[in-house]
Design a protein around this motif. Structure first.
Motif, PDB file in Angstrom:
ATOM      1  N   TRP A  10      14.036  -2.650 -17.480  1.00  0.00           N
ATOM      2  CA  TRP A  10      12.571  -2.129 -16.520  1.00  0.00           C
ATOM      3  C   TRP A  10      11.663  -3.144 -15.798  1.00  0.00           C
ATOM      4  O   TRP A  10      10.555  -2.784 -14.982  1.00  0.00           O
ATOM      5  N   GLY A  11      12.061  -4.203 -15.954  1.00  0.00           N
ATOM      6  CA  GLY A  11      11.737  -5.383 -15.039  1.00  0.00           C
ATOM      7  C   GLY A  11      11.291  -4.956 -13.560  1.00  0.00           C
ATOM      8  O   GLY A  11      10.537  -5.526 -12.559  1.00  0.00           O
ATOM      9  N   LEU A  12      12.412  -4.186 -13.723  1.00  0.00           N
ATOM     10  CA  LEU A  12      12.936  -4.199 -11.723  1.00  0.00           C
ATOM     11  C   LEU A  12      11.797  -2.716 -11.233  1.00  0.00           C
ATOM     12  O   LEU A  12      11.572  -3.346 -10.305  1.00  0.00           O
ATOM     13  N   ILE A  13      11.094  -2.184 -12.185  1.00  0.00           N
ATOM     14  CA  ILE A  13       9.680  -1.733 -12.231  1.00  0.00           C
ATOM     15  C   ILE A  13       8.328  -3.125 -12.030  1.00  0.00           C
ATOM     16  O   ILE A  13       7.696  -2.595 -11.529  1.00  0.00           O
ATOM     17  N   PHE A  14       8.738  -2.892 -13.251  1.00  0.00           N
ATOM     18  CA  PHE A  14       7.421  -3.622 -14.279  1.00  0.00           C
ATOM     19  C   PHE A  14       7.026  -5.323 -13.638  1.00  0.00           C
ATOM     20  O   PHE A  14       6.110  -5.925 -14.246  1.00  0.00           O
ATOM     21  N   ASP A  15       8.317  -5.302 -14.316  1.00  0.00           N
ATOM     22  CA  ASP A  15       7.981  -7.400 -13.214  1.00  0.00           C
ATOM     23  C   ASP A  15       7.323  -7.573 -12.046  1.00  0.00           C
ATOM     24  O   ASP A  15       8.111  -7.294 -11.064  1.00  0.00           O
ATOM     25  N   PRO A  16       6.076  -8.288 -12.376  1.00  0.00           N
ATOM     26  CA  PRO A  16       5.831  -8.482 -10.654  1.00  0.00           C
ATOM     27  C   PRO A  16       6.165  -8.860  -9.369  1.00  0.00           C
ATOM     28  O   PRO A  16       6.479  -8.627  -8.556  1.00  0.00           O
TER      29      PRO A  16
ATOM     30  N   LEU B 232       6.412   0.892 -21.828  1.00  0.00           N
ATOM     31  CA  LEU B 232       6.044   0.836 -23.101  1.00  0.00           C
ATOM     32  C   LEU B 232       7.317  -0.020 -23.552  1.00  0.00           C
ATOM     33  O   LEU B 232       7.651  -0.795 -24.674  1.00  0.00           O
ATOM     34  N   LYS B 233       8.360   1.035 -24.140  1.00  0.00           N
ATOM     35  CA  LYS B 233       9.654   0.379 -23.191  1.00  0.00           C
ATOM     36  C   LYS B 233       9.601  -1.407 -22.696  1.00  0.00           C
ATOM     37  O   LYS B 233      10.399  -1.979 -23.631  1.00  0.00           O
TER      38      LYS B 233
ATOM     39  N   ASN C  10      -0.826   4.094 -31.086  1.00  0.00           N
ATOM     40  CA  ASN C  10      -1.764   2.826 -31.246  1.00  0.00           C
ATOM     41  C   ASN C  10      -2.377   2.882 -29.922  1.00  0.00           C
ATOM     42  O   ASN C  10      -1.757   2.786 -28.870  1.00  0.00           O
ATOM     43  N   LEU C  11      -3.211   3.088 -30.282  1.00  0.00           N
ATOM     44  CA  LEU C  11      -4.583   3.226 -28.188  1.00  0.00           C
ATOM     45  C   LEU C  11      -4.227   1.571 -28.042  1.00  0.00           C
ATOM     46  O   LEU C  11      -3.871   1.394 -26.454  1.00  0.00           O
ATOM     47  N   ASP C  12      -4.071   0.435 -27.849  1.00  0.00           N
ATOM     48  CA  ASP C  12      -4.118  -1.190 -27.762  1.00  0.00           C
ATOM     49  C   ASP C  12      -2.572  -1.201 -27.337  1.00  0.00           C
ATOM     50  O   ASP C  12      -2.924  -1.822 -26.147  1.00  0.00           O
ATOM     51  N   GLU C  13      -1.579  -0.602 -28.035  1.00  0.00           N
ATOM     52  CA  GLU C  13      -0.429  -1.066 -27.137  1.00  0.00           C
ATOM     53  C   GLU C  13      -0.354   0.085 -25.545  1.00  0.00           C
ATOM     54  O   GLU C  13       0.105  -0.273 -24.633  1.00  0.00           O
ATOM     55  N   LEU C  14      -1.162   1.304 -25.785  1.00  0.00           N
ATOM     56  CA  LEU C  14      -0.864   2.670 -24.448  1.00  0.00           C
ATOM     57  C   LEU C  14      -1.495   1.720 -23.704  1.00  0.00           C
ATOM     58  O   LEU C  14      -1.281   2.033 -22.272  1.00  0.00           O
ATOM     59  N   ALA C  15      -2.534   0.846 -23.835  1.00  0.00           N
ATOM     60  CA  ALA C  15      -3.998   0.322 -23.060  1.00  0.00           C
ATOM     61  C   ALA C  15      -2.559  -0.833 -22.185  1.00  0.00           C
ATOM     62  O   ALA C  15      -3.051  -0.942 -20.857  1.00  0.00           O
ATOM     63  N   GLU C  16      -2.338  -1.630 -22.958  1.00  0.00           N
ATOM     64  CA  GLU C  16      -1.482  -2.367 -22.239  1.00  0.00           C
ATOM     65  C   GLU C  16      -0.176  -2.099 -21.608  1.00  0.00           C
ATOM     66  O   GLU C  16      -0.172  -2.212 -20.722  1.00  0.00           O
ATOM     67  N   ALA C  17       0.829  -1.081 -21.484  1.00  0.00           N
ATOM     68  CA  ALA C  17       1.653   0.178 -21.233  1.00  0.00           C
ATOM     69  C   ALA C  17       0.120   0.474 -20.078  1.00  0.00           C
ATOM     70  O   ALA C  17       1.015   0.299 -18.795  1.00  0.00           O
ATOM     71  N   ARG C  18      -0.752   0.871 -20.128  1.00  0.00           N
ATOM     72  CA  ARG C  18      -1.724   1.332 -18.809  1.00  0.00           C
ATOM     73  C   ARG C  18      -1.293   0.137 -17.702  1.00  0.00           C
ATOM     74  O   ARG C  18      -1.999   0.651 -16.395  1.00  0.00           O
ATOM     75  N   ASP C  19      -1.948  -1.012 -18.204  1.00  0.00           N
ATOM     76  CA  ASP C  19      -2.097  -2.205 -17.443  1.00  0.00           C
ATOM     77  C   ASP C  19      -1.136  -2.562 -16.471  1.00  0.00           C
ATOM     78  O   ASP C  19      -1.399  -2.797 -15.660  1.00  0.00           O
ATOM     79  N   VAL C  20      -0.064  -2.738 -17.449  1.00  0.00           N
ATOM     80  CA  VAL C  20       1.456  -2.707 -16.766  1.00  0.00           C
ATOM     81  C   VAL C  20       1.498  -2.408 -15.758  1.00  0.00           C
ATOM     82  O   VAL C  20       2.049  -2.361 -14.207  1.00  0.00           O
ATOM     83  N   LEU C  21       1.541  -0.967 -15.792  1.00  0.00           N
ATOM     84  CA  LEU C  21       1.572   0.146 -14.640  1.00  0.00           C
ATOM     85  C   LEU C  21       0.629   0.142 -13.742  1.00  0.00           C
ATOM     86  O   LEU C  21       0.930   0.051 -12.723  1.00  0.00           O
ATOM     87  N   ALA C  22      -0.104  -0.108 -14.114  1.00  0.00           N
ATOM     88  CA  ALA C  22      -1.726   0.044 -12.492  1.00  0.00           C
ATOM     89  C   ALA C  22      -1.659  -1.523 -11.728  1.00  0.00           C
ATOM     90  O   ALA C  22      -1.359  -1.299 -11.136  1.00  0.00           O
ATOM     91  N   ALA C  23      -0.007  -2.558 -12.735  1.00  0.00           N
ATOM     92  CA  ALA C  23      -0.461  -4.476 -12.150  1.00  0.00           C
ATOM     93  C   ALA C  23       1.115  -3.357 -11.299  1.00  0.00           C
ATOM     94  O   ALA C  23       1.030  -3.851  -9.884  1.00  0.00           O
ATOM     95  N   ALA C  24       1.831  -2.223 -11.450  1.00  0.00           N
ATOM     96  CA  ALA C  24       2.891  -2.144 -10.527  1.00  0.00           C
ATOM     97  C   ALA C  24       2.996  -1.137  -9.686  1.00  0.00           C
ATOM     98  O   ALA C  24       3.109  -0.612  -9.051  1.00  0.00           O
ATOM     99  N   VAL C  25       1.411  -0.386  -9.901  1.00  0.00           N
ATOM    100  CA  VAL C  25       1.597   0.818  -9.010  1.00  0.00           C
ATOM    101  C   VAL C  25       1.116   0.080  -7.052  1.00  0.00           C
ATOM    102  O   VAL C  25       1.676   1.213  -6.009  1.00  0.00           O
ATOM    103  N   ASP C  26       1.083  -1.334  -7.283  1.00  0.00           N
ATOM    104  CA  ASP C  26       0.991  -1.352  -5.664  1.00  0.00           C
ATOM    105  C   ASP C  26       2.666  -1.716  -5.007  1.00  0.00           C
ATOM    106  O   ASP C  26       2.078  -1.420  -3.316  1.00  0.00           O
ATOM    107  N   ASN C  27       3.709  -1.393  -5.671  1.00  0.00           N
ATOM    108  CA  ASN C  27       5.052  -1.718  -5.664  1.00  0.00           C
ATOM    109  C   ASN C  27       5.705  -0.257  -5.208  1.00  0.00           C
ATOM    110  O   ASN C  27       6.451  -0.028  -4.877  1.00  0.00           O
ATOM    111  N   VAL C  28       4.445   1.080  -5.988  1.00  0.00           N
ATOM    112  CA  VAL C  28       5.450   2.002  -6.137  1.00  0.00           C
ATOM    113  C   VAL C  28       4.773   3.216  -4.284  1.00  0.00           C
ATOM    114  O   VAL C  28       3.679   2.976  -4.481  1.00  0.00           O
TER     115      VAL C  28
END
Lengths: 306, 397
Positions: free
Chosen positions: B190-196, B220-221, B231-249
């Protein structure tokens, strides 16, 4: 859901009523009965396809989302409205939609005013041909036309290459905010042109000549004479463009790539993903009420100077 | 204007009354279980035992009681199979299609408009069972149930006994890549998408599903969490990872991701296995093999596995024809025809000898046991779904 439905063209008519003769006044009653009869199909249609569905939306907005995402019409509350008031996310999305609506309206106005002016000052034959030209795109489906833009604006698209050659863009236009604004202006421009044309066409140009005789500059004549006389068209056109672009869903989803969520996509998400119909409905109602209130205020303030 | 508003108000009030009426009548329509539609809101309703008594459940193999109304995903069944069923049983099949589970649920949850068989995905089966929308199957009427692979006969999390649903097709959600542009040598992650660092090489060339559960689930995966987390904290972490990836999307797209990939608009696309293969197949010609240029994989961190299932609505007008249809699909050759048509894996073990060997041996359609172990079904998280929706919206912009 007030999304991307193309509004019927309503061109404001002047309300100067002709005084009735005695004979006509006698027929008044029969005539109003006939009027009601003739209006009946329209009234029935609007009731069945507009008022009733809208009623369902209002009712649903006070219902409850069950744990499984069904809409329970047994327990009533205003939770959805509380969430709308308190949610930062919805506020962000709403401001973004407002911005897009205003930008679209202003660009449409800037493009449509000179165009309408041009059309309305042509000979009648040319005028009609040009008006038909403005309306031709309406003959095909809005969704199909938006898909066509996808092809034009993708990496190898004609539009992309053209804009690139003109130095107006580098690389793909599709999936950018530029593409969204372009698609919306394209889709809604005729809604601005037609009422503006109707207003400009009625202007008595001898008034402009008179103003020039009285030493008004060209700009002065426009500002003091043409602009005030075209106000009804500007107002009607702005409303017809702003309302659908504020709630737009299809254009941003297809041309913008679903980034930077707008109200339209947020509402759709509540219905088709979160299965939260009460919130989606409540937000639709709020948008509707705000629009209605805004329109009334706009007409009232505009009406004074007509 | 004032009078118009008043008229509107009156109409709305009238409607509120009319609406109360219609929900009442749909309550009676939803079946023999007295008012379960009404009381099932507060307490999580358990499947009503009384429902087994619903008329029409007494069917024998091959018995028909009228024409079949099938409510299915589009492009999901070989039209020839429909014709074959019609000829074999002498009934007519009317097909209607839904684009998402949510659309289907909306259409049947307040009164069935006349469908017999529906094809909900895993989590939706669980929801429909809880809402008493499904008819318990008469197992005797479906002798071909034995053709199912053991793992699909029982033990599925959404219907452990297989009492209400029969697996139709299954697949995975993963990543499709353009090998010409991404190279042959990349980490299947998944790093292809989420690893900056990795993703920034493909700026503007990535598409993600426009689906809160799938896309938040992918993030999340990537982070090593369950995609069903509450777990809201895990979900928030996933949101931040996704938000950082949106620039490339480039786009969030659930309908055309495969065309975006094959058409060259993106090089990395998040999507469903079968859709990719159908697109690869469609792009291939006699002298162009799209499979040499495109590739689908399930990331090493794991991802979504899903099963679509045949189920009969509780108030289906033709329950016996519905059972006959399920039995027909479970036939070995018919099951194979499905997979050969839509490139999704078949739960039908007996069908495997009739499935194209290329499909059967393709690990991206039939994943290895190691990969399978890392996959999760999406499960309904109840009220927590709203958080998935909101966090997903936040991440997008």
């Amino acid at each position: 859901m007030p999304i991307d439905t193309e509004p019927a063209l309503a061109i404001a008519e002047p309300t100067g009523a002709r005084p009735l003769s005695d004979l006509e006044a006698g027929d008044e009653k029969a005539r109003s009965r006939l009027g009601l009869l003739l209006a009946l199909p329209g009234i029935v249609y609007l009731t069945v396809f507009f008022v009733i569905p809208l009623g369902f939306v209002v009712v649903t907005s006070f219902a409850t989302r069950t744990r499984t995402g069904r809409t329970a019409y047994e327990s009533w509350n205003t939770d959805a409205y509380s969430k709308i008031i308190s949610s930062d996310l919805i506020r962000t999305v709403a401001w973004r939609s407002l911005g897009l609506g205003i930008i679209t309206t202003l660009i449409c106005l800037a493009l449509a005013f000179p165009l309408s002016y041009f059309i309305s000052t042509r000979k009648p034959v040319v005028r009609n041909l040009l008006l038909i030209g403005v309306m031709i795109p309406f003959w095909s489906n809005f969704l199909v036309r938006t898909y066509a833009w996808r092809v034009l604006l993708d990496s190898n698209g004609l539009g992309t290459r053209l804009l690139g050659a003109l130095g107006l863009g580098d690389g793909r236009i599709l999936f950018t905010q530029k593409a969204v604004v372009l698609g919306m202006v394209y889709g809604f421009l005729p809604f601005m042109v037609l009422p503006l044309y109707a207003a400009l066409e009625r202007i008595d140009w001898s008034l402009v000549e008179a103003s020039r005789d009285l030493y008004a500059s060209g700009w002065g004549a426009f500002r003091r004479v043409v602009w005030p006389l075209s106000r009804p068209g500007v107002i009607a056109g702005s409303i017809l463009v702003f309302v659908p672009s504020f709630g737009a869903y299809i254009t941003p989803a297809l041309l913008g790539g679903g980034k930077d969520p707008l109200l339209g996509s947020y509402i759709v998400g509540q219905f088709l993903q979160a299965r939260n119909w009460p919130l989606g409905s409540a937000l639709s109602v709020v948008v509707l009420v705000v629009m209605l209130a805004g329109t009334i205020v706009y007409f009232r303030t505009g009406g004074r100077t007509l | 204007m004032k009078r118009m508003l008043l008229a509107l108000l009156v109409a709305v009030t009238l409607l509120a009354a009319a609406c109360g009426d219609s929900s009442g009548s749909s309550g009676t329509q939803t079946g023999a279980e007295t008012g379960a539609g009404d009381s099932g809101t507060e307490a999580p309703a358990s499947p009503e035992p009384t429902e087994a008594m619903a008329a029409g459940a007494q069917c024998t193999p091959g018995q028909t009681d009228g024409d079949l109304n099938l409510y299915n995903w589009s492009e999901y069944i070989d039209p020839e199979l429909i014709t074959k069923f019609e000829d074999q049983l002498g009934v007519k099949v009317t097909e209607d299609f839904f684009p998402s589970n949510e659309d289907m649920f909306a259409r049947v949850s307040n009164g069935n408009p006349g469908f017999d068989v529906v094809v909900p995905s895993d989590y939706m089966v669980a929801i429909m069972i809880e809402e008493n929308l499904l008819l318990p199957l008469t197992r005797d009427a479906i002798p071909n149930l034995g053709n199912l692979a053991p793992e699909f006969r029982s033990g599925l999390p959404f219907d452990p006994e297989g009492a209400y649903s029969v697996a139709y097709q299954w697949g995975t959600t993963g990543i499709g890549v353009n090998l010409d542009n991404v190279g042959e040598d990349f980490d299947e992650s998944w790093g292809l998408i989420f690893d900056p660092e990795m993703a920034s090489q493909f700026k503007g060339k990535i598409s993600l599903l426009d689906d809160p559960r799938e896309t938040m689930g992918a993030a999340l995966k990537y982070l090593g969490y369950s995609l069903n987390t509450t777990n809201l904290d895990e979900l928030a972490e996933a949101r931040d990872v996704l938000a950082a990836a949106v620039d490339n999307v480039a786009a969030f797209d659930s309908d055309q991701f495969e065309d975006l990939l094959v058409g060259g608009e993106v090089d990395i696309a998040h999507g469903y296995s079968g859709d990719f293969f159908a697109a690869f197949d469609g792009a291939s010609t006699d002298d162009y093999d799209a499979y040499e240029h495109f590739y689908y994989f399930v990331p090493k961190e794991g991802g979504t596995r899903w099963v679509d299932n045949m189920a009969i609505l509780a108030d289906a007008p033709h329950p016996c024809t519905a059972h006959a249809f399920i039995n027909f699909i479970l036939d070995a050759e018919n099951g194979a025809a499905l997979t050969n048509f839509n490139f999704y894996a078949s739960p039908n073990q007996a069908a495997e000898e009739f499935i194209d060997p290329e499909i059967l041996e393709d690990p991206s359609i039939y994943p290895t046991p190691e990969t399978l172990a890392k996959l999760e079904f999406i499960e309904d998280t109840g009220d927590f779904e709203i958080n998935y929706q909101d966090y997903f919206t936040q991440a997008k912009g």
